[in-house]
Design a protein around this motif. Structure first.
Motif: not given
Length: 593
Positions: A144-168
């Motif tokens: 739960a805990c490691n999955g919670l933080i790692n998934n949050l990191r990955l989700v945030i990173s992928k969300v902003f990666s996707s947003l920046s790429l969509v802007c491009v």
């Protein structure tokens, strides 16, 4: 707004929203919120910088490859390297911080879970096996805990990666972006389809995992029985069948998610094909340049790449979310044995212990004790005898409130035990079981469990009264000898005497002896009985025994059969009863007419 987003994700992918789970975990995240927020904040530029390479491909293509600008050609690679270097440093920092926070949260959750485990009443342990406890109280915390933080990191990173790429993508061509984003939305439909089935399969793997842990524990603790009865083949067959269930469940997960990544890859490839097809027309018409096309395709590939493996990521996220659910299910459990806010402190027992109209059952509708009335004056010895299953152990288990009565009450000097603090009640009682549990550690530590901070003189007195002196003297390290797990290196009689020493040093006014000698041979029983005789002096004693020779001198003997008191009196009084239950037991053991 957060709730709306959470509900949207809930309906799209998850059976319980990310928002709800992160909200529940906030008390554990709060002490480390600065590092957690910093790690999450740094995940934003880490994701956003994914678009840098794609963005620079447009001027590189138009100005260098087409325009032949040699000066500009020298700067672009350097700028790309600089941005990627910054991204790499940030990526390491984010991973280090989120891992640190994740491990800290895991430690805190495990500590709270262990504290919760210690607060559970005896009935809880009766209804759950060791595999369940290890899985729910240990493994789930890490998932739960490691999955919670790692998934949050990955989700945030992928969300902003996707947003920046969509802007491009929009920067280069809004027409092509509509096609690309449409393919992405279609690719998420399969996840919605399988989400319910996935939850069922993941829960199944957890349940089977707990059974597997129980099998390992039984193989370890029951190794002598397995060897003595040649049960290796049976145990192996049972475990093989269990592993087949694990295999089938894992293959079920693959069956329901393994096709997600290939299907998403196919859908995304179709989107890419449509983009290329449409881009040809746009380039010919002069709507976009070659640089726009190159930059767009690079951004699109960067956007699509993580989506191809979303099926595999979904399983890990689901396991983390379900683990959080299971953890908070445990936190929500309310132990049956509690003390009221205005509980009184019991300071010794000066008059008597009474059972007033006590009835009790472990399962509803199956009574174990029926209307028990007993009065035990301070300083007297009460012996409980009778057939197995008659309720003898249940009676003494009600004294320290291992269980609570359904009807009636148990009183110490007129005070209902349910109105006393648990610690003060149990401080007045020392228990010697038939099979006493010894902890890993030294003999000294196991004896001092009875009373922390006892003096060396008290310790030596306990050793002497428990008839442990000769045994301790025969050991190279004496009281500091390590016992190992459960003290299995000691004989049954030695373990009993260590337990008796533990009861001695507790110096409690009430002593419970639950079949304390029934598992010993005659020689060991004789030594242990001497130790018990010392322990019983000047104390209120409850004795459970099958061997009637050990209770002949009790002040009162109570015969329990079927949960009811059928006879009570002294040894001599009960022997005089014609066709009496005690007399029948006595004659059966001593072969007298």
């Amino acid at each position: 707004m957060k709730k709306t987003i959470g509900k949207f994700l809930d309906g799209l992918i998850f059976s319980n929203s990310l928002y709800v789970n992160y909200k529940r975990m906030w008390p554990f995240i709060k002490p480390y919120w600065f590092r957690a927020c910093l790690g999450v904040a740094l995940a934003v530029p880490v994701g956003a910088l994914d678009s840098v390479v794609a963005l620079f491909l447009k001027p590189y293509t138009d100005d260098v490859l087409v325009g032949k600008n040699a000066t500009f050609a020298a700067y672009i690679p350097l700028m790309i390297i600089s941005f990627v270097l910054v991204q790499s440093i940030l990526n390491y920092t984010v991973k280090y911080m989120t891992t640190w926070v994740g491990n800290k949260i895991t430690l805190d959750v495990r500590k709270k879970l262990f504290a919760k485990l210690l607060s559970m009443d005896t009935a809880y342990f009766d209804g759950h096996d060791s595999g369940h406890v290890m899985m729910r109280y240990n493994s789930d915390a890490d998932t739960a805990c490691n999955g919670l933080i790692n998934n949050l990191r990955l989700v945030i990173s992928k969300v902003f990666s996707s947003l920046s790429l969509v802007c491009v993508l929009f920067y280069n061509s809004w027409q092509l972006t509509v096609i690309a984003v449409g393919a992405v939305l279609v690719a998420f439909v399969p996840i919605y389809i399988v989400r319910r089935k996935m939850e069922e399969l993941v829960r199944g793997t957890v349940q089977v995992g707990s059974v597997a842990m129980k099998a390992y524990n039984e193989a370890f603790n029951g190794n002598r029985t397995i060897a003595a009865y040649n049960l290796q083949k049976d145990e192996r067959s049972m475990f093989d069948n269990l592993m087949e269930r694990v295999f089938n469940l894992n293959m079920g997960i693959v069956k329901h998610t393994g096709w997600l990544s290939p299907l998403m890859h196919f859908i995304i490839s179709l989107g890419l094909a449509f983009v290329i097809w449409q881009s040809s027309s746009l380039i010919v018409k002069g709507v976009i340049t070659s640089g726009n096309f190159t930059s767009f395709v690079a951004a699109l590939l960067l956007l699509y790449t993580p989506l191809k493996t979303v099926g595999d990521d979904y399983v890990d996220i689901k396991k983390a979310l379900l683990a959080i659910d299971r953890i908070f299910e445990i936190f929500a459990i309310q132990p049956r044995i509690t003390e009221p806010a205005d509980a009184h402190t019991l300071r010794g027992v000066k008059k008597e212990i009474k059972f007033e109209n006590v009835s009790f059952s472990y399962k509803e509708g199956v009574p174990v004790l029926k209307n028990i009335n007993l009065t035990v004056p301070v300083g007297s010895t009460l012996a409980l005898v009778g057939n197995s299953g008659g309720g003898k152990s249940t009676v003494v288990n009600l004294l320290p409130r291992f269980y609570d009565v359904q009807q009636g009450c148990v009183r110490f000097d007129g005070q209902d035990v349910r109105g006393l603090t648990l610690s003060s009640l149990r401080d007045q009682i020392a228990v010697v079981f038939q099979d006493n549990f010894l902890f890993s550690g030294t003999i000294r530590e196991n004896i001092l469990i009875g009373r922390k901070g006892a003096s060396e003189a008290d310790l030596q007195a306990a050793v002497k009264n428990a008839h442990l002196e000769d045994f301790i003297a025969s050991l190279d390290k004496g009281l500091d000898t390590e016992l190992g797990e459960r003290g299995l290196t000691l004989s049954g009689g030695q373990r009993q005497r260590v337990a008796i020493a533990r009861a001695f040093i507790r110096n409690a006014p009430v002593v419970v002896l639950d079949e304390a000698t029934s598992a010993l041979d005659n020689k060991s029983e004789a030594i242990v009985q001497k130790a018990l005789d010392n322990l019983m002096k000047n104390r209120t004693v409850f004795v459970i025994a099958h061997r009637l020779s050990t209770v002949i001198n009790a002040d009162k003997i109570v015969v329990l059969n079927g949960g009811e008191i059928v006879e009570q009196g002294t040894h001599e009084e009960l022997l005089k009863l014609e066709n009496g239950a005690y007399r029948a037991l006595y004659n059966a053991q001593f072969k007298k007419a």
